[in-house]
Design an enzyme around this catalytic site. Structure first.
Site, PDB file in Angstrom:
ATOM      1  N   TYR A 192       6.168  -9.565   7.928  1.00 51.44           N
ATOM      2  CA  TYR A 192       5.753  -8.197   8.218  1.00 51.44           C
ATOM      3  C   TYR A 192       6.110  -7.814   9.655  1.00 51.44           C
ATOM      4  CZ  TYR A 192       2.738  -8.878   4.123  1.00 51.44           C
ATOM      5  OH  TYR A 192       2.258  -9.146   2.869  1.00 51.44           O
TER       6      TYR A 192
ATOM      7  N   TYR B 102      -4.337  -9.652   3.670  1.00 51.39           N
ATOM      8  CA  TYR B 102      -4.466  -8.226   3.968  1.00 51.39           C
ATOM      9  C   TYR B 102      -4.155  -8.029   5.452  1.00 51.39           C
ATOM     10  CZ  TYR B 102      -6.706  -7.786  -0.601  1.00 51.39           C
ATOM     11  OH  TYR B 102      -6.965  -7.802  -1.946  1.00 51.39           O
TER      12      TYR B 102
ATOM     13  N   ASP C 249       0.847  -1.183   0.000  1.00 54.06           N
ATOM     14  CA  ASP C 249       0.000   0.000   0.000  1.00 54.06           C
ATOM     15  C   ASP C 249       0.889   1.241   0.000  1.00 54.06           C
ATOM     16  OD1 ASP C 249      -2.281  -1.522   0.048  1.00 54.06           O
ATOM     17  OD2 ASP C 249      -2.516  -1.427   2.233  1.00 54.06           O
TER      18      ASP C 249
END
Length: 499
Positions: A378, A451, A309
């Site tokens: 992440y 997501y 993003d």
């Protein structure tokens, strides 16, 4: 039908020695030494024919070109003659050929339809001369298109000091001859008579039509001869080069990028035709890499192993990417050139690239292969509404994998279909941010395509389970970094080290 009888008849029809070998079904290297091939086939070619071919530019024993030709072969229109080869080579060199450094070339030669008509005319002539030994369904010669590959391609590669490579520089050559237009006009008239049930316009007369419909088993020689001669006559004018177009190879340049900014889109971001951000990862990389390879950088395709993003950074070793560059002038990249490109991208202070290199085209598929099976790593900075407890921290220490069901997030519904997708979370590890009991630093390993923002807060129950549902309290994400991507490609290279 004996070989000598066939050659004698072909000579009488004005057929060159190369095409005589075609009608003798010569293959491969048999075209390299014409005299030796004729001897092996038990054929003696008249001396005047060999002398004529030498003066007309067809090399029979490595003798240099001597005189301009007086007439051209009735079946190939001189396409195999040495003088035409010379004209072809000169035309290629006079084009933009020198701008391309590709080691390999591939030829795409468009030939006049007259060559197919003349093949058919000679087919009829051989049937009349030699009767049923010449079949009506099987052509008596090696197709001229195949012969061009066997003969012209190696010669041109040798003269240009290039190797044949189907993925190399494509040289498209369009040949014409003055006899083509009148002969095709006659073919249109013939077509109406030979196939009265089919009304064809001129534009529908094609090479494919000639191959499929025009052979002695479908068209009578008597009908054909009313419009076109049998056998085909020799011609005085040579083939002409209508055009030579060059199309450079598709070159693939791969590397890994790090995204350092939280205000940068992956590709140009437009809403109703209006740019939302002044730059993008794609544009920054292409701007620094593309001009070395092509003048038309707008045609470069940028691909990566996933995307972030706008407000997400990509750190660690970076994300693999590849540029597909069509019509490339250059097919290689020195370490010095690659380093200069890496440094140019670094100056943006938004993106950094490393491991920049040219890769084989087939390897570019690594970027998409097994995309959803890859693991992504992440680090998320997450905020609680009340101070973290030991229980919350324990619930977010999850070493074993678990599955979630994730509906397409509302924020991407404008570009993604509404689906519920199963995703695997491989591990979760949370710790308290030093000095702030309301903030957690959470390391997450997930299946690609997850997501993460919705995994954290749950998006009103659209992702289940979520971190919010696991701890039973609201939690939101403040910042997210990609810290690793489970794809060991492209190979690591250190462009700062001299070759």
């Amino acid at each position: 039908m004996k070989n000598q009888e066939l050659v004698d008849y072909l000579v009488s029809c004005g057929v060159c020695t190369i095409c005589q070998l075609r009608y003798l079904r010569a293959r491969g290297t048999e075209y390299n030494d014409i005299n030796q091939s004729f001897q092996r086939l038990g054929v003696k070619v008249p001396e005047n024919q060999l002398r004529m071919d030498e003066t007309n530019g067809i090399s029979t024993d490595e003798q240099p070109f001597k005189k301009p030709r007086l007439s051209h072969c009735s079946t190939c229109l001189g396409i195999f003659s040495e003088d035409f080869q010379r004209e072809l080579i000169e035309g290629i060199i006079a084009s933009d050929f020198s701008k391309y450094d590709s080691e390999g070339i591939v030829l795409a030669i468009t030939m006049p339809m007259s060559l197919q008509l003349r093949q058919l005319s000679m087919w009829f002539a051989l049937q009349r001369k030699f009767g049923p030994t010449v079949h009506s369904n099987s052509p008596p010669d090696v197709p001229i298109k195949e012969a061009v590959k066997l003969i012209l391609h190696p010669i041109i590669c040798k003269k240009l000091d290039k190797k044949y490579d189907a993925n190399g520089l494509m040289i498209s050559i369009d040949l014409r001859h003055t006899v083509e237009e009148p002969e095709v006009d006659k073919l249109v008239e013939l077509n109406r008579v030979a196939f009265p049930g089919k009304t064809l316009k001129r534009i529908e007369i094609s090479r494919g039509l000639l191959e499929k419909q025009y052979q002695p088993s479908r068209v009578k020689a008597e009908t054909y001869e009313k419009y076109l001669p049998i056998p085909p006559p020799a011609v005085e004018e040579s083939l002409t080069l209508k055009s030579i177009d060059l199309q450079g190879p598709m070159v693939c340049v791969a590397g890994r990028y790090r995204k350092l900014s939280r205000e940068l889109s992956h590709t140009p971001w437009l809403l109703q035709g209006v740019r939302q951000m002044e730059d993008s990862i794609e544009e920054i990389i292409i701007r620094s890499v593309g001009p070395h390879f092509t003048e038309t950088v707008t045609k470069i395709t940028f691909m990566s192993s996933g995307r972030e993003d706008v407000d997400v950074r990509c750190l660690g070793k970076g994300r693999p990417f590849v540029l597909e560059i069509p019509n490339s002038r250059h097919s290689s990249l020195t370490k010095e050139q690659a380093l200069a490109m890496e440094q140019a991208v670094d100056k943006s202070c938004k993106v950094s690239i490393l491991n920049l290199q040219v890769v084989p085209r087939e390897q570019a598929m690594h970027i998409k292969t097994g995309e959803e099976q890859k693991r992504k790593y992440y680090r998320a900075l997450c905020a609680l509404k009340e101070p973290a407890t030991l229980e919350i921290l324990q619930k977010l220490q999850i070493p074993e994998s678990f599955d979630i069901q994730q509906k397409t997030p509302i924020r991407v519904l404008h570009r993604r279909p509404l689906h519920t997708r199963p995703r695997t979370i491989y591990s979760v590890k949370a710790r308290l941010q030093r000095g702030n009991p309301l903030v957690l630093v959470i390391d997450i390993v997930t299946q690609a395509g997850t997501y993460i923002k919705e995994l954290v807060h749950g998006e009103f129950g659209r992702t289940t389970p979520s971190f919010s549902s696991i701890i039973g309290k609201p939690i939101d994400i403040q910042a997210l970094d990609v810290v690793g991507i489970d794809l060991d490609w492209p190979p690591e290279v250190d462009n700062s080290v001299s070759q």
